[in-house]
Design a protein around this motif. Structure first.
Motif, PDB file in Angstrom:
ATOM      1  N   LEU A 160       0.822  -1.202   0.000  1.00 46.46           N
ATOM      2  CA  LEU A 160       0.000   0.000   0.000  1.00 46.46           C
ATOM      3  C   LEU A 160       0.863   1.261   0.000  1.00 46.46           C
ATOM      4  O   LEU A 160       1.983   1.265   0.504  1.00 46.46           O
ATOM      5  CB  LEU A 160      -0.907   0.036   1.230  1.00 46.46           C
ATOM      6  N   LYS A 161       0.305   2.315  -0.539  1.00 48.62           N
ATOM      7  CA  LYS A 161       0.980   3.612  -0.557  1.00 48.62           C
ATOM      8  C   LYS A 161       0.710   4.364   0.746  1.00 48.62           C
ATOM      9  O   LYS A 161      -0.368   4.260   1.322  1.00 48.62           O
ATOM     10  CB  LYS A 161       0.470   4.429  -1.744  1.00 48.62           C
ATOM     11  N   ASP A 162       1.693   5.115   1.188  1.00 41.25           N
ATOM     12  CA  ASP A 162       1.548   5.938   2.383  1.00 41.25           C
ATOM     13  C   ASP A 162       2.112   7.321   2.111  1.00 41.25           C
ATOM     14  O   ASP A 162       2.959   7.509   1.226  1.00 41.25           O
ATOM     15  CB  ASP A 162       2.280   5.299   3.575  1.00 41.25           C
ATOM     16  N   GLU A 163       1.639   8.285   2.868  1.00 41.47           N
ATOM     17  CA  GLU A 163       2.136   9.657   2.754  1.00 41.47           C
ATOM     18  C   GLU A 163       2.357  10.216   4.150  1.00 41.47           C
ATOM     19  O   GLU A 163       1.502  10.068   5.027  1.00 41.47           O
ATOM     20  CB  GLU A 163       1.126  10.519   1.994  1.00 41.47           C
ATOM     21  N   LEU A 164       3.494  10.853   4.360  1.00 39.03           N
ATOM     22  CA  LEU A 164       3.773  11.503   5.642  1.00 39.03           C
ATOM     23  C   LEU A 164       3.511  12.991   5.500  1.00 39.03           C
ATOM     24  O   LEU A 164       3.939  13.616   4.526  1.00 39.03           O
ATOM     25  CB  LEU A 164       5.230  11.280   6.071  1.00 39.03           C
ATOM     26  N   GLY A 165       2.804  13.552   6.463  1.00 42.56           N
ATOM     27  CA  GLY A 165       2.483  14.972   6.407  1.00 42.56           C
ATOM     28  C   GLY A 165       2.908  15.708   7.662  1.00 42.56           C
ATOM     29  O   GLY A 165       3.090  15.116   8.734  1.00 42.56           O
ATOM     30  N   PHE A 166       3.051  17.014   7.538  1.00 37.06           N
ATOM     31  CA  PHE A 166       3.439  17.904   8.629  1.00 37.06           C
ATOM     32  C   PHE A 166       2.277  18.020   9.602  1.00 37.06           C
ATOM     33  O   PHE A 166       1.156  18.354   9.213  1.00 37.06           O
ATOM     34  CB  PHE A 166       3.797  19.270   8.045  1.00 37.06           C
ATOM     35  N   VAL A 167       2.540  17.726  10.879  1.00 34.67           N
ATOM     36  CA  VAL A 167       1.484  17.733  11.887  1.00 34.67           C
ATOM     37  C   VAL A 167       1.886  18.593  13.076  1.00 34.67           C
ATOM     38  O   VAL A 167       3.003  18.485  13.588  1.00 34.67           O
ATOM     39  CB  VAL A 167       1.181  16.293  12.371  1.00 34.67           C
ATOM     40  N   ILE A 168       0.957  19.461  13.486  1.00 31.83           N
ATOM     41  CA  ILE A 168       1.180  20.340  14.641  1.00 31.83           C
ATOM     42  C   ILE A 168      -0.057  20.301  15.535  1.00 31.83           C
ATOM     43  O   ILE A 168      -1.120  19.830  15.129  1.00 31.83           O
ATOM     44  CB  ILE A 168       1.462  21.803  14.203  1.00 31.83           C
ATOM     45  N   GLY A 236       2.174  19.757  22.877  1.00 30.01           N
ATOM     46  CA  GLY A 236       2.851  21.013  22.584  1.00 30.01           C
ATOM     47  C   GLY A 236       4.364  20.954  22.601  1.00 30.01           C
ATOM     48  O   GLY A 236       5.027  21.995  22.544  1.00 30.01           O
ATOM     49  N   ILE A 237       4.947  19.758  22.667  1.00 20.69           N
ATOM     50  CA  ILE A 237       6.403  19.646  22.678  1.00 20.69           C
ATOM     51  C   ILE A 237       6.992  20.135  21.360  1.00 20.69           C
ATOM     52  O   ILE A 237       8.042  20.777  21.320  1.00 20.69           O
ATOM     53  CB  ILE A 237       6.846  18.193  22.940  1.00 20.69           C
ATOM     54  N   GLY A 238       6.312  19.854  20.264  1.00 17.85           N
ATOM     55  CA  GLY A 238       6.822  20.282  18.969  1.00 17.85           C
ATOM     56  C   GLY A 238       5.981  19.724  17.836  1.00 17.85           C
ATOM     57  O   GLY A 238       4.879  19.213  18.056  1.00 17.85           O
ATOM     58  N   TYR A 239       6.505  19.804  16.629  1.00 20.39           N
ATOM     59  CA  TYR A 239       5.804  19.296  15.449  1.00 20.39           C
ATOM     60  C   TYR A 239       6.413  17.966  15.025  1.00 20.39           C
ATOM     61  O   TYR A 239       7.446  17.532  15.532  1.00 20.39           O
ATOM     62  CB  TYR A 239       5.918  20.300  14.293  1.00 20.39           C
ATOM     63  N   SER A 240       5.782  17.315  14.067  1.00 16.83           N
ATOM     64  CA  SER A 240       6.333  16.086  13.524  1.00 16.83           C
ATOM     65  C   SER A 240       5.766  15.841  12.134  1.00 16.83           C
ATOM     66  O   SER A 240       4.987  16.649  11.611  1.00 16.83           O
ATOM     67  CB  SER A 240       6.010  14.897  14.437  1.00 16.83           C
ATOM     68  N   PHE A 241       6.168  14.734  11.529  1.00 15.39           N
ATOM     69  CA  PHE A 241       5.605  14.276  10.260  1.00 15.39           C
ATOM     70  C   PHE A 241       5.015  12.891  10.529  1.00 15.39           C
ATOM     71  O   PHE A 241       5.701  12.006  11.023  1.00 15.39           O
ATOM     72  CB  PHE A 241       6.685  14.207   9.178  1.00 15.39           C
ATOM     73  N   LEU A 242       3.741  12.722  10.195  1.00 14.72           N
ATOM     74  CA  LEU A 242       3.052  11.484  10.506  1.00 14.72           C
ATOM     75  C   LEU A 242       2.328  10.914   9.292  1.00 14.72           C
ATOM     76  O   LEU A 242       1.969  11.638   8.367  1.00 14.72           O
ATOM     77  CB  LEU A 242       2.028  11.717  11.627  1.00 14.72           C
ATOM     78  N   GLY A 254      -6.941  16.842  18.349  1.00  9.05           N
ATOM     79  CA  GLY A 254      -6.221  18.050  18.721  1.00  9.05           C
ATOM     80  C   GLY A 254      -4.998  18.294  17.873  1.00  9.05           C
ATOM     81  O   GLY A 254      -4.062  18.993  18.282  1.00  9.05           O
ATOM     82  N   LEU A 255      -4.994  17.708  16.668  1.00  9.62           N
ATOM     83  CA  LEU A 255      -3.859  17.839  15.758  1.00  9.62           C
ATOM     84  C   LEU A 255      -4.312  18.449  14.439  1.00  9.62           C
ATOM     85  O   LEU A 255      -5.476  18.340  14.045  1.00  9.62           O
ATOM     86  CB  LEU A 255      -3.227  16.466  15.486  1.00  9.62           C
ATOM     87  N   VAL A 256      -3.382  19.079  13.747  1.00 12.65           N
ATOM     88  CA  VAL A 256      -3.681  19.691  12.456  1.00 12.65           C
ATOM     89  C   VAL A 256      -2.665  19.216  11.432  1.00 12.65           C
ATOM     90  O   VAL A 256      -1.453  19.252  11.676  1.00 12.65           O
ATOM     91  CB  VAL A 256      -3.644  21.236  12.538  1.00 12.65           C
ATOM     92  N   TRP A 257      -3.156  18.744  10.300  1.00 14.60           N
ATOM     93  CA  TRP A 257      -2.316  18.329   9.175  1.00 14.60           C
ATOM     94  C   TRP A 257      -2.152  19.538   8.269  1.00 14.60           C
ATOM     95  O   TRP A 257      -3.126  20.161   7.863  1.00 14.60           O
ATOM     96  CB  TRP A 257      -2.996  17.175   8.439  1.00 14.60           C
ATOM     97  N   ALA A 258      -0.931  19.898   7.951  1.00  9.40           N
ATOM     98  CA  ALA A 258      -0.677  21.063   7.093  1.00  9.40           C
ATOM     99  C   ALA A 258       0.274  20.694   5.965  1.00  9.40           C
ATOM    100  O   ALA A 258       1.126  19.814   6.125  1.00  9.40           O
ATOM    101  CB  ALA A 258      -0.082  22.196   7.925  1.00  9.40           C
ATOM    102  N   ASN A 259       0.110  21.332   4.832  1.00  8.49           N
ATOM    103  CA  ASN A 259       0.997  21.105   3.694  1.00  8.49           C
ATOM    104  C   ASN A 259       2.221  21.989   3.793  1.00  8.49           C
ATOM    105  O   ASN A 259       2.133  23.162   4.177  1.00  8.49           O
ATOM    106  CB  ASN A 259       0.259  21.400   2.384  1.00  8.49           C
ATOM    107  N   VAL A 260       3.362  21.430   3.458  1.00 11.58           N
ATOM    108  CA  VAL A 260       4.618  22.190   3.428  1.00 11.58           C
ATOM    109  C   VAL A 260       4.979  22.414   1.963  1.00 11.58           C
ATOM    110  O   VAL A 260       5.026  21.463   1.175  1.00 11.58           O
ATOM    111  CB  VAL A 260       5.753  21.436   4.152  1.00 11.58           C
ATOM    112  N   LYS A 261       5.221  23.653   1.602  1.00 16.19           N
ATOM    113  CA  LYS A 261       5.489  24.021   0.213  1.00 16.19           C
ATOM    114  C   LYS A 261       6.703  23.273  -0.338  1.00 16.19           C
ATOM    115  O   LYS A 261       7.769  23.250   0.269  1.00 16.19           O
ATOM    116  CB  LYS A 261       5.714  25.532   0.116  1.00 16.19           C
ATOM    117  N   ASP A 262       6.517  22.637  -1.485  1.00 15.41           N
ATOM    118  CA  ASP A 262       7.593  21.931  -2.206  1.00 15.41           C
ATOM    119  C   ASP A 262       8.272  20.838  -1.375  1.00 15.41           C
ATOM    120  O   ASP A 262       9.460  20.553  -1.543  1.00 15.41           O
ATOM    121  CB  ASP A 262       8.654  22.933  -2.703  1.00 15.41           C
TER     122      ASP A 262
END
Length: 302
Positions: A160-168, A236-242, A254-262
């Protein structure tokens, strides 16, 4: 003799005479007597007491290794002569890295057991490297991991395909940003997975493509599971990629997935087996079922 071999393998796998007795519906002394009979037939001691449990003697380790091989060969024989339906029962031990083990396999295995309710499963979860070592050591039938292990003794098949995204966390100021760039959070504390995880490997490879490595970031915490990462980000320790598979209800956590440019991170999950070593009938059926569910997108190779 074959029944004694199966019993011996089950005792070693469960690490408990009591557990095996309970599953087989017999007494613990009966299991002990059967193991003793197996030792007498072979003329060697297979187990010795160690603390409150037991361990394999050197001879026991040899017998266990050959027992697994001979049981595999027997299953292959029965498959070839068309008796597989009669053997569609037993226990399958699957190894898995954290994302497939915690979020994907329980769903697929539940669906599979509707077809073959007599098959039982044991699921061991750890990082990808640990699971590869378990496949090599015959400690699991096969594994589902987030990294490729194509070696002389192991073979990987894309699943299966997976994608890691910026999470804060939902109260992080970056949530208000319309466009987040990689350089904008390099000084902020980051949470990463441990060395050996396919997750971390995919992240490091994505950084390399950007001419960066982990030393360019402020690593605040290294943890050994996806749930630990989520809890650390939420606190609130920090951000990660999940993985997106771990964030089906991101906002509710209580988490937000955000896109990181390029900057994107794609990887695959892979079915991992010993090369040229047949699986038991039940394990083979399980493997084939999972393989039949694979994503149509087969281009992800990390």
């Amino acid at each position: 003799m074959l029944d004694l071999m199966r019993l011996f393998a089950q005792v070693v796998e469960e690490q408990s005479f009591t557990m095996v007795a309970r599953k087989l519906g017999i007494s613990q002394p009966a299991v002990s007597n059967q193991i003793r009979a197996f030792e007498e037939k072979l003329g060697v001691k297979l187990l010795y007491r160690k603390g409150k449990g037991f361990a394999l003697t050197p001879e026991g380790e040899t017998v266990y290794r050959h027992t697994l091989h001979m049981l595999d060969e027997w299953s292959e024989l029965m498959r070839e002569i068309g008796d597989s339906e009669k053997l569609m029962s037993g226990k399958v031990h699957i190894g898995a890295s954290h994302i497939p083990g915690e979020y994907l396999l329980p769903i697929y295995l539940a669906a599979f057991r509707k077809q073959y309710p007599e098959i039982k499963f044991k699921l061991s979860i750890g990082d990808s490297l640990e699971m590869a070592e378990k496949v090599l050591a015959h400690e699991v039938d096969f594994a589902v991991v987030g990294a490729i292990f194509d070696t002389e003794k192991l073979t990987s098949e894309f699943w299966l395909k997976d994608e890691l995204g910026f999470v804060i966390s939902s109260d992080n100021p970056l949530c208000a940003s319309q466009s987040i760039e990689l350089k904008s959070f390099r000084e902020d504390p980051m949470i990463i997975r441990e060395t050996g995880s396919g997750h971390r490997r995919a992240f490091e490879e994505a950084l390399t493509k950007q001419g960066l490595d982990l030393n360019d970031f402020n690593i605040a915490l290294e943890v050994g599971s996806t749930e630990a990462v989520k809890n650390a980000v939420r606190s609130g320790i920090g951000y990660s990629f999940l993985s997106k598979h771990a964030l089906e209800s991101c906002e509710k956590q209580g988490l937000v997935w955000a896109n990181v440019k390029d900057f994107s991170i794609e990887r695959g999950f892979y079915l991992l087996t010993r090369r040229n070593k047949p699986l038991t009938v039940a394990a083979d059926a399980s493997y084939r079922y999972l393989a039949s569910q694979m994503s149509e997108t087969r281009s992800v190779r990390n």
